[in-house]
Design a protein around this motif. Structure first.
Motif, PDB file in Angstrom:
ATOM      1  N   VAL A  33     -10.785  -1.394  -6.374  1.00 17.99           N
ATOM      2  CA  VAL A  33     -10.155  -1.819  -6.377  1.00 17.99           C
ATOM      3  C   VAL A  33      -8.735  -1.745  -6.570  1.00 17.99           C
ATOM      4  CG1 VAL A  33      -9.375  -3.701  -8.105  1.00 17.99           C
ATOM      5  CG2 VAL A  33     -12.355  -4.436  -7.496  1.00 17.99           C
ATOM      6  N   TYR A  93      -7.618  -1.033  -3.069  1.00 19.26           N
ATOM      7  CA  TYR A  93      -6.616  -1.878  -2.418  1.00 19.26           C
ATOM      8  C   TYR A  93      -5.394  -2.051  -3.102  1.00 19.26           C
ATOM      9  CZ  TYR A  93      -7.123  -7.651  -0.770  1.00 19.26           C
ATOM     10  OH  TYR A  93      -6.829  -8.594  -0.172  1.00 19.26           O
ATOM     11  N   ARG A  94      -5.524  -2.909  -4.145  1.00 16.43           N
ATOM     12  CA  ARG A  94      -4.157  -2.659  -4.637  1.00 16.43           C
ATOM     13  C   ARG A  94      -3.267  -1.958  -4.446  1.00 16.43           C
ATOM     14  NH1 ARG A  94      -5.682  -4.499 -11.319  1.00 16.43           N
ATOM     15  NH2 ARG A  94      -6.076  -6.146 -10.567  1.00 16.43           N
ATOM     16  N   GLN A  95      -3.311  -0.519  -4.348  1.00 15.89           N
ATOM     17  CA  GLN A  95      -2.158   0.528  -3.777  1.00 15.89           C
ATOM     18  C   GLN A  95      -2.210  -0.389  -2.172  1.00 15.89           C
ATOM     19  OE1 GLN A  95      -3.892   4.168  -3.526  1.00 15.89           O
ATOM     20  NE2 GLN A  95      -1.789   5.036  -3.162  1.00 15.89           N
ATOM     21  N   LYS A 122      -2.603  -2.321  -0.652  1.00  9.12           N
ATOM     22  CA  LYS A 122      -1.808  -4.121  -0.490  1.00  9.12           C
ATOM     23  C   LYS A 122       0.141  -3.978  -1.059  1.00  9.12           C
ATOM     24  CE  LYS A 122      -3.767  -7.525  -0.109  1.00  9.12           C
ATOM     25  NZ  LYS A 122      -3.835  -7.783   1.600  1.00  9.12           N
ATOM     26  N   ARG A 123       0.614  -2.844  -1.712  1.00  4.08           N
ATOM     27  CA  ARG A 123       1.725  -3.229  -2.608  1.00  4.08           C
ATOM     28  C   ARG A 123       2.658  -2.569  -1.603  1.00  4.08           C
ATOM     29  NH1 ARG A 123       1.246  -0.136  -8.659  1.00  4.08           N
ATOM     30  NH2 ARG A 123      -0.193  -2.381  -9.098  1.00  4.08           N
TER      31      ARG A 123
END
Length: 67
Positions: free
Chosen positions: A58, A61-63, A65-66
């Motif tokens: 997670v 994935y967030r890293q 997406k940013r």
């Protein structure tokens, strides 16, 4: 354009994470089984890697997406 350039990076990051967790699972299983554990216990013990693995996935994935 930027979105398509990050997708191969995200895919590669997730595959690398999966491979690392799979290798850790297999090593843990082999060591547990060879040290005298039953087959069932040896297969179940490394499942403790699922929660940290999901958390790492997670965060990665967030890293991506940013970026």
């Amino acid at each position: 354009m930027h979105e398509t350039s990050t997708r191969p990076g995200l895919r590669r990051a997730m595959v690398q994470l999966l491979l690392v967790l799979l290798v850790l699972y297999l090593v843990w299983f082999v060591v547990s089984y060879l040290s005298g554990g039953s087959l069932g216990a040896s297969l179940a013990a490394p499942l403790m890697l699922l929660a940290p693995g999901a958390g790492i996935a997670v965060l990665r994935y967030r890293q991506f997406k940013r970026a």
